[in-house]
Design a protein around this motif. Structure first.
Motif, PDB file in Angstrom:
ATOM      1  N   VAL A  37       0.854  -1.180   0.000  1.00  0.00           N
ATOM      2  CA  VAL A  37       0.000   0.000   0.000  1.00  0.00           C
ATOM      3  C   VAL A  37       0.890   1.229   0.000  1.00  0.00           C
ATOM      4  N   ASP A  38       0.777   2.017  -1.048  1.00  0.00           N
ATOM      5  CA  ASP A  38       1.555   3.242  -1.232  1.00  0.00           C
ATOM      6  C   ASP A  38       0.667   4.407  -0.812  1.00  0.00           C
ATOM      7  N   VAL A  39       1.031   5.117   0.239  1.00  0.00           N
ATOM      8  CA  VAL A  39       0.195   6.204   0.747  1.00  0.00           C
ATOM      9  C   VAL A  39       0.640   7.582   0.261  1.00  0.00           C
TER      10      VAL A  39
ATOM     11  N   PRO B 220      -3.833   7.434  -0.775  1.00  0.00           N
ATOM     12  CA  PRO B 220      -3.155   8.612  -0.228  1.00  0.00           C
ATOM     13  C   PRO B 220      -3.419   8.844   1.263  1.00  0.00           C
ATOM     14  N   ALA B 221      -2.362   9.190   1.974  1.00  0.00           N
ATOM     15  CA  ALA B 221      -2.430   9.389   3.425  1.00  0.00           C
ATOM     16  C   ALA B 221      -3.475  10.420   3.829  1.00  0.00           C
ATOM     17  N   GLU B 222      -3.674  11.447   2.997  1.00  0.00           N
ATOM     18  CA  GLU B 222      -4.615  12.520   3.343  1.00  0.00           C
ATOM     19  C   GLU B 222      -6.041  12.002   3.492  1.00  0.00           C
ATOM     20  N   THR B 223      -6.385  10.954   2.754  1.00  0.00           N
ATOM     21  CA  THR B 223      -7.744  10.415   2.813  1.00  0.00           C
ATOM     22  C   THR B 223      -7.773   8.987   3.352  1.00  0.00           C
ATOM     23  N   PHE B 224      -6.643   8.524   3.841  1.00  0.00           N
ATOM     24  CA  PHE B 224      -6.532   7.137   4.285  1.00  0.00           C
ATOM     25  C   PHE B 224      -7.562   6.791   5.354  1.00  0.00           C
ATOM     26  N   HIS B 225      -7.742   7.676   6.328  1.00  0.00           N
ATOM     27  CA  HIS B 225      -8.675   7.394   7.422  1.00  0.00           C
ATOM     28  C   HIS B 225     -10.105   7.212   6.913  1.00  0.00           C
TER      29      HIS B 225
ATOM     30  N   HIS C  28       4.034   2.052   2.681  1.00  0.00           N
ATOM     31  CA  HIS C  28       5.173   2.942   2.470  1.00  0.00           C
ATOM     32  C   HIS C  28       4.708   4.272   1.907  1.00  0.00           C
ATOM     33  N   CYS C  29       5.556   5.266   2.095  1.00  0.00           N
ATOM     34  CA  CYS C  29       5.403   6.564   1.448  1.00  0.00           C
ATOM     35  C   CYS C  29       6.742   6.816   0.762  1.00  0.00           C
ATOM     36  N   ALA C  30       7.170   8.051   0.665  1.00  0.00           N
ATOM     37  CA  ALA C  30       8.445   8.325  -0.001  1.00  0.00           C
ATOM     38  C   ALA C  30       9.626   7.788   0.805  1.00  0.00           C
ATOM     39  N   LEU C  31       9.651   8.068   2.085  1.00  0.00           N
ATOM     40  CA  LEU C  31      10.776   7.642   2.924  1.00  0.00           C
ATOM     41  C   LEU C  31      10.356   6.696   4.053  1.00  0.00           C
ATOM     42  N   SER C  32       9.074   6.459   4.182  1.00  0.00           N
ATOM     43  CA  SER C  32       8.510   5.619   5.254  1.00  0.00           C
ATOM     44  C   SER C  32       8.905   6.121   6.644  1.00  0.00           C
ATOM     45  N   GLN C  33       8.875   7.440   6.792  1.00  0.00           N
ATOM     46  CA  GLN C  33       9.186   8.029   8.091  1.00  0.00           C
ATOM     47  C   GLN C  33       7.953   8.617   8.768  1.00  0.00           C
TER      48      GLN C  33
END
Length: 109
Positions: free
Chosen positions: A16-18, A35-40, A59-64
């Motif tokens: 899953v790429d957020v 996308p993380a912005e709408t993940f919830h 993961h995202c770009a850096l997974s941080q």
């Protein structure tokens, strides 16, 4: 946008790429972009789409930040975070079309 391949339930794991705007320029083959912005808002739909997949790797770009935060919201399966995110993954595998698709160097170097 949640898209999963029809074969998702038969897989051992799903990625899953957020990433959102930074999703352009390449991604892991067969990943699900949520996308993380709408993940919830989309997490219940994601759980349904990945029903039967025992392991989910976020993961995202850096997974941080975005990747780990999204992974914490997902409780149904075994959950992992891709170390170094897509940035690290593409540095190692961007020339392998079986692992990375739509790669565009201008977005990553």
């Amino acid at each position: 946008m949640i898209k999963a391949t029809p074969e998702a339930a038969a897989k051992e794991f799903a990625v899953v790429d957020v990433r959102s705007d930074d999703f352009v320029g390449g991604n892991i083959v067969d990943c699900v972009n949520s996308p993380a912005e709408t993940f919830h808002v989309d997490v219940d739909g994601l759980v349904k789409k990945l029903d039967g997949v025992p392991k989910v790797i976020f993961h995202c770009a850096l997974s941080q930040q975005r990747g780990p935060k999204s992974a914490r919201q997902k409780k149904a399966q075994e959950v992992y975070v891709l170390r170094d995110g897509f940035t690290g993954f593409q540095q190692k595998f961007r020339n392998d079309p079986a692992l990375v698709e739509k790669f565009n160097k201008k977005y990553h170097d």
